[in-house]
Design a protein around this motif. Structure first.
Motif, short mmCIF file in Angstrom:
data_model
loop_
_atom_site.label_atom_id
_atom_site.label_comp_id
_atom_site.label_asym_id
_atom_site.label_seq_id
_atom_site.Cartn_x
_atom_site.Cartn_y
_atom_site.Cartn_z
N VAL A 1 0.88 -1.17 -0.12
CA VAL A 1 0.09 0.09 0.07
C VAL A 1 0.79 1.43 0.01
CG1 VAL A 1 -1.69 1.19 1.41
CG2 VAL A 1 -1.93 -1.19 1.04
N HIS A 2 1.61 1.43 0.79
CA HIS A 2 2.76 2.33 1.02
C HIS A 2 3.70 2.51 -0.15
CE1 HIS A 2 2.62 2.01 5.32
NE2 HIS A 2 1.90 2.82 5.24
N ARG A 3 3.75 1.26 -0.98
CA ARG A 3 4.60 1.54 -2.31
C ARG A 3 3.63 2.28 -3.31
NH1 ARG A 3 7.12 -3.15 -0.64
NH2 ARG A 3 5.72 -4.58 -1.73
N HIS A 4 2.55 1.90 -3.38
CA HIS A 4 1.55 2.50 -4.33
C HIS A 4 1.38 4.02 -4.05
CE1 HIS A 4 -1.81 2.80 -6.79
NE2 HIS A 4 -2.73 3.13 -5.84
N ILE A 5 1.02 4.28 -2.89
CA ILE A 5 0.77 5.58 -2.40
C ILE A 5 1.77 6.56 -2.71
CG2 ILE A 5 0.15 7.13 -0.70
CD1 ILE A 5 -1.66 4.87 0.44
N LEU A 6 3.21 5.97 -2.64
CA LEU A 6 4.34 6.93 -2.62
C LEU A 6 4.92 6.81 -3.93
CD1 LEU A 6 5.76 6.18 1.12
CD2 LEU A 6 4.57 8.48 0.12
N GLY A 7 4.33 6.03 -4.74
CA GLY A 7 5.25 5.58 -6.00
C GLY A 7 4.84 6.45 -7.07
N GLY A 8 4.30 7.65 -7.15
CA GLY A 8 4.02 8.49 -8.06
C GLY A 8 4.28 9.58 -7.68
N GLU A 9 3.66 11.01 -8.43
CA GLU A 9 3.87 12.19 -8.38
C GLU A 9 3.27 12.50 -6.75
OE1 GLU A 9 5.23 14.54 -10.26
OE2 GLU A 9 5.45 12.96 -11.89
N TYR B 1 -1.20 5.65 7.81
CA TYR B 1 -0.96 7.08 7.36
C TYR B 1 0.24 7.86 7.83
CZ TYR B 1 -5.47 6.94 5.24
OH TYR B 1 -6.51 6.58 4.55
N ALA B 2 0.76 7.44 9.13
CA ALA B 2 1.84 8.07 10.07
C ALA B 2 2.92 7.94 9.19
CB ALA B 2 1.77 7.67 11.42
N PRO B 3 3.19 6.49 8.63
CA PRO B 3 4.59 6.41 7.72
C PRO B 3 4.68 7.25 6.51
CG PRO B 3 3.68 4.21 8.50
CD PRO B 3 2.60 5.17 8.95
N ILE B 4 3.49 7.51 5.99
CA ILE B 4 3.43 8.35 4.91
C ILE B 4 4.12 9.67 5.14
CG2 ILE B 4 2.15 9.35 2.96
CD1 ILE B 4 0.09 6.88 3.29
N ALA B 5 3.32 10.22 6.22
CA ALA B 5 3.81 11.76 6.94
C ALA B 5 5.24 11.49 7.15
CB ALA B 5 3.13 11.93 7.92
N GLU B 6 5.73 10.42 7.65
CA GLU B 6 7.19 10.41 7.99
C GLU B 6 7.96 10.42 6.87
OE1 GLU B 6 7.41 6.84 10.19
OE2 GLU B 6 6.63 7.51 12.17
N HIS B 7 7.79 9.55 5.81
CA HIS B 7 8.36 9.53 4.40
C HIS B 7 8.67 11.09 4.07
CE1 HIS B 7 9.61 8.52 0.56
NE2 HIS B 7 8.68 9.46 0.12
#
Length: 199
Positions: free
Chosen positions: A78-86, A137-143
């Motif tokens: 899920v994280h790869r998909h969300i963070l994998g584009g623009e 969600y928190a790991p996305i914000a951490e990214h």
């Protein structure tokens, strides 16, 4: 009649151990939420050595998914998909992933049971909110380097789970009949602000 005493200490692993751990975890998460439950506490409740919990489950998140969620979730994917584009479309991808998953009948029915049935519905829903905030969600914000990632995760979880409850449980109109593309666009704007933007 065999009167031999039961060996002392935690029972060793066997064919039922994984299910025993899962059931103990489900009971604890339902009663106490996600954040307050540790793997060691689950091991105590299951009457097994903590090492067995780690043997069967890579993390608390993986155990929570199997014990309580109505579908399998590969958080890394899920994280790869969300963070994998623009970067500008992170919120849109996050919103689309959540809404699409929840629209699957088995997921919808499972979430409705979690948040609407039984005496523990409040703590079960809190457990789902805490899990969604901290693990999804928190790991996305951490990214994106945000020090307040947990807060941002909580805001994102409130937005998406609030949307689910309003749309699927309460069936609020016109929200419940609004096109998915509109929900993705509007919710995506909020998630972009919560998870990516600098305040």
């Amino acid at each position: 009649m065999n009167t031999a005493a039961r060996p002392r200490g935690r029972r060793p692993g066997n064919d039922d151990t994984r299910g025993t751990i899962r059931d103990a975890a489900k009971a604890l998460f339902s009663a106490e939420g996600y954040d307050r439950v540790s793997l060691r506490a689950i091991a105590r409740a299951a009457d097994v050595d903590p090492a067995l919990v780690h043997h069967y489950y890579d993390s608390k998140a993986a155990l929570f998914v199997e014990a309580l969620l109505p579908t399998e979730v590969d958080l890394a994917e899920v994280h790869r998909h969300i963070l994998g584009g623009e970067v500008a479309e992170v919120g849109q991808r996050a919103a689309r992933s959540f809404i699409s998953a929840c629209d699957a009948p088995e997921v919808n029915d499972g979430y409705l049971w979690l948040i609407s049935q039984g005496e523990q519905q409040v703590t079960r829903f809190r457990a789902v909110q805490e899990f969604t905030a901290r693990e999804l969600y928190a790991p996305i914000a951490e990214h994106f380097g945000h020090e307040d990632a947990v807060l941002r995760g909580q805001l994102a979880a409130a937005a998406t789970l609030g949307l689910f409850a309003s749309r699927n449980l309460l069936q609020m109109r016109p929200l419940s009949t609004t096109a998915v593309r509109t929900l993705v666009r509007t919710t995506g704007h909020a998630l972009q602000q919560y998870l990516v933007d600098t305040w």
